[in-house]
Design an enzyme around this catalytic site. Structure first.
Site, PDB file in Angstrom:
ATOM      1  NE  ARG A  86      -2.329   0.660   3.887  1.00 27.40           N
ATOM      2  CZ  ARG A  86      -1.678   1.273   4.881  1.00 27.40           C
ATOM      3  NH1 ARG A  86      -1.186   2.477   4.723  1.00 27.40           N
ATOM      4  NH2 ARG A  86      -1.511   0.655   6.039  1.00 27.40           N
TER       5      ARG A  86
ATOM      6  CG  HIS B  11      -6.032   2.027   6.857  1.00 29.68           C
ATOM      7  ND1 HIS B  11      -6.363   0.803   6.331  1.00 29.68           N
ATOM      8  CD2 HIS B  11      -7.071   2.395   7.639  1.00 29.68           C
ATOM      9  CE1 HIS B  11      -7.554   0.444   6.787  1.00 29.68           C
ATOM     10  NE2 HIS B  11      -8.007   1.396   7.572  1.00 29.68           N
TER      11      HIS B  11
ATOM     12  CE1 TYR C 287       1.822   2.668   8.383  1.00 29.23           C
ATOM     13  CE2 TYR C 287       0.667   4.320   9.675  1.00 29.23           C
ATOM     14  CZ  TYR C 287       0.731   3.515   8.557  1.00 29.23           C
ATOM     15  OH  TYR C 287      -0.266   3.549   7.629  1.00 29.23           O
TER      16      TYR C 287
END
Lengths: 336, 380
Positions: free
Chosen positions: B266, B270, B279
């Site tokens: 990805r 998200h 992160y």
């Protein structure tokens, strides 16, 4: 007319539904060869085959989630949850999927799933085998929740639940499974009382006593005992917990002026609270006293040797009736 | 032994981690198991896959732009996963049925669903954007992994009906930790259901790396359930197409379920509410950018003598048109009428809800625009 136990009446209803609609399939743990732990599906696998009466893996989310997929494909799954306390692993699939998919798909996907749940105590069972989880489901929009109390109703209502295009939680009073009753097995389903309507099972004029499931018989017995003391109790079997037939209850309360609601489930935020609030809204000026709840305690279901102290019995119901009548009772002189 | 039989004996993968037909550099690799499943994919068909992925990328970026402009509440981008979605969905027949999660805009595109109908739900203008039976694709699923059971149930029904149609469940790497996915594997294996579990391992479940979900490659997840796996380069549209065709062939011939792990990434957040910079590293992103699913097909086409610049110009026109149509759809996406909040909760009348509906209609009727209460179902 024929005489059947409540369990055999459900079996007969399931058989009719399987025979009348080949999109009906039964699914659950041990329901095939064994006929279910309560034998409610006894003989149906032999009669209809393993693709109509399906023994599934031990997985409640799996049973209900695959039933959703089958409903997507046009099937009408009838799911057996083996015991009330085993429904929780399938809770997400019931309240987040089964309940919502008709709405979520704007009415294009039907979820005609019937979830059969033997519920309640009084059989000396182990933990997780005696619970009354019905309020969780009655609280969830998109689900219908019903409970039968005798063989005649069980026979009709299971067929109505399966025929409904909505998902139905079908709560079966397990301690009544072996009680016999008259069943009209020739009558047309179209002429039967609708699933969502309550029954006045005992007429009376002093107090309306509302309950469902196994406690209906206890309430009947209470009415007989009260009559000996000159108190006339009208007993109403709700039959449907979502929707509640508040019209029938309100009609009764407007005549009696007093309301007692009894259930095995704990009191807090239970069906009793909903019935009390709804009837107070509708019948405030008719009520002679505050509605009274006679319920299980707000505790995890106790060990078998203690269950008679948890499940409302005849005496506790009569105590509740005394509270509604303002007669001497266990709470006399106690400030709330 | 056919390739799909070979899958049935266990995991189909390669020493370097996954099966692959087009390298990130755009070189065609031979593969003894996969090649025969894509012999029909000539240059023209490859151009089609390139076009699909490019237009999809633009629709996706338009969805983000519309969210940033306040037209859409939330958007889950699929940037980087175009090959996984287009390659798998192009393997399906019209009578197969897709049970997706919330990120399968690309699968919806291939199924013929108008991107505006996908957007409608994220805008909050409707509970669903399309009729599942018109496109063979269920309404989107937010509960992680729940749809894997729905796909399995549908597939059980297809088998009982004597159909050779198959179901496909799309889910992410995070979903493999959910009970539902594992229970679906049990049911699918036990009933030999014609279902393909298509896991897009995109590396991250919001902020949690795939290593937190599994210590083994996810394609091995099926082993303990008796469900064979294929680990495929998810950024290789040709290999994904081949792998899905192999799995569908097994399903149609009564072989039962297959678990496909498409290893992808990805590239974006998200959802538009997420900040992946918190992160993951720039180095990781750069590493995956070099494995872009669209660029490698372009390189392969260029190497075969095709004029890539001309193709890019053509695709750009089509992508702009699709993005413009999506943007324009906002203008006609009226807010739903108030009384529709009560619609479709039940298929049959429900006295409690009917009473609430009547009471709210009376309440609304007190206002000047109370006429808006007279809408679908409002009179029931």
């Amino acid at each position: 007319m024929t005489t059947l136990t409540l369990g055999a009446a459900i079996n007969a209803g399931l058989r009719n539904s399987l025979a009348n609609d080949d999109r009906v399939v039964l699914m659950g743990e041990d329901i095939g060869t064994l006929g279910g732990v309560f034998r409610i599906t006894d003989g149906l696998k032999a009669e209809f085959g393993a693709h109509r009466v399906v023994d599934t893996p031990l997985s409640e989310a799996g049973i209900i989630g695959t039933a959703v997929g089958l409903a997507y494909r046009g099937y009408r799954p009838v799911v057996e949850i083996q015991f009330d306390g085993f429904i929780y692993p399938g809770f997400d699939q019931i309240v987040a999927q089964v309940a919502k998919l008709h709405r979520r798909s704007r009415g294009t996907v039907k979820m005609p799933i019937t979830i059969r749940v033997p519920f309640g105590g009084g059989i000396g069972a182990a933990e997780h085998h005696s619970e009354s989880p019905e309020a969780y489901f009655a609280h969830t929009a998109g689900l219908r929740v019903v409970s039968c109390s005798d063989a005649a109703d069980a026979y009709v209502m299971i067929q109505q639940a399966i025929a409904s295009d909505d998902p139905v939680l079908f709560f079966e009073p397990k301690r009544r499974y072996h009680v016999k009753g008259e069943v009209d097995d020739r009558a047309s389903l179209a002429d039967a009382k609708p699933m969502g309507i309550a029954s006045v099972v005992t007429s009376g004029s002093d107090v309306t006593l509302v309950t469902y499931g196994a406690l209906v018989q206890v309430a009947r017995d209470a009415a007989i005992a009260a009559a000996e003391e000159g108190v006339s109790i009208e007993v109403i079997d709700l039959r449907s917990l979502s929707p509640l037939d508040l019209v029938t209850v309100a009609d009764s309360v407007r005549r009696t002026g007093r309301l007692v609601i009894a259930h095995e489930a704990g009191q807090q935020l239970g069906l009793g609270a909903e019935v009390a609030a709804s009837i107070t809204e509708r019948c405030f000026e008719y009520l002679e006293a505050a509605p009274v709840r006679v319920t299980g305690h707000d505790i995890p279901y106790p060990p078998a040797k203690l269950e008679r102290h948890h499940v409302p019995d005849l005496d506790r119901m009569l105590d509740g009736v005394d509270r509604a009548l303002g007669r001497p009772n266990s709470l006399s002189g106690v400030e709330a | 032994m056919t390739p799909s039989d070979r899958v049935a004996t266990g995991l189909l993968t390669r020493a370097d981690g996954f099966v692959q037909l087009i390298t990130p550099e755009g070189e065609r690799r031979a593969d003894p198991d996969l090649d025969r499943w894509v012999v029909d994919i000539d240059t023209e068909a490859l151009r089609g896959l390139y076009r699909d992925m490019s237009v999809l990328r633009r629709i996706d970026s338009e969805g983000i732009a519309l969210q940033r402009q306040g037209e859409v509440g939330l958007w889950p981008p699929l940037l980087g996963q175009e090959a996984a979605q287009v390659g798998s969905a192009r393997a399906l027949r019209s009578d197969d049925f897709v049970f997706g999660s919330y990120r399968e805009h690309g699968v919806a595109w291939v199924r013929g669903i108008d991107p505006a109908d996908v957007l409608r739900v994220w805008r909050g203008a409707a509970s669903s954007g399309w009729n599942p039976y018109d496109y063979g694709m269920a309404v989107p699923q937010i509960i992680i992994g729940a749809q894997s059971l729905h796909a399995t149930g549908w597939a059980m029904g297809a088998k009982w009906d004597g159909s050779d149609a198959a179901a496909v469940a799309y889910f992410g790497d995070g979903a493999t930790s959910e009970g539902d996915v594992n229970e679906a594997l049990v049911f699918a294996a036990s009933f030999e259901a014609p279902v393909v579990f298509f896991c897009q391992n995109n590396g991250w479940a919001i902020s949690e790396p795939v290593g937190l979900q599994s210590k083994q490659p996810l394609a091995q997840r099926g082993d303990g359930f008796g469900v064979p796996g294929i680990r495929v380069d998810g950024n290789d549209v040709l290999a994904v197409l081949a792998a899905t065709r192999i799995a569908l062939d097994r399903a149609r011939r009564g072989g039962g379920p297959t678990f496909i792990e498409a290893v992808t990434y990805r590239m974006g957040p998200h959802t538009t509410a997420d900040d992946p910079k918190r992160y993951r590293t720039d180095d990781e992103l750069a590493d995956w950018r070099a494995r872009d699913p669209i660029a490698r097909v372009g390189a392969l086409l260029a190497a075969s003598g095709l004029d890539l610049e001309t193709l890019e110009r053509e695709v750009e026109v089509e992508a702009a048109r699709a993005a413009g149509a999506l943007r324009a759809s906002i203008a006609t996406m009226a807010d739903p009428e108030p009384m529709t909040v009560f619609d479709h909760v039940y298929a049959e009348p429900h006295s409690h809800l009917d009473r609430q509906r009547e009471q709210y209609a009376r309440y609304l009727a007190q206002f000047d625009d109370g006429a808006s209460a007279q809408t679908e179902g409002g009179a029931r």
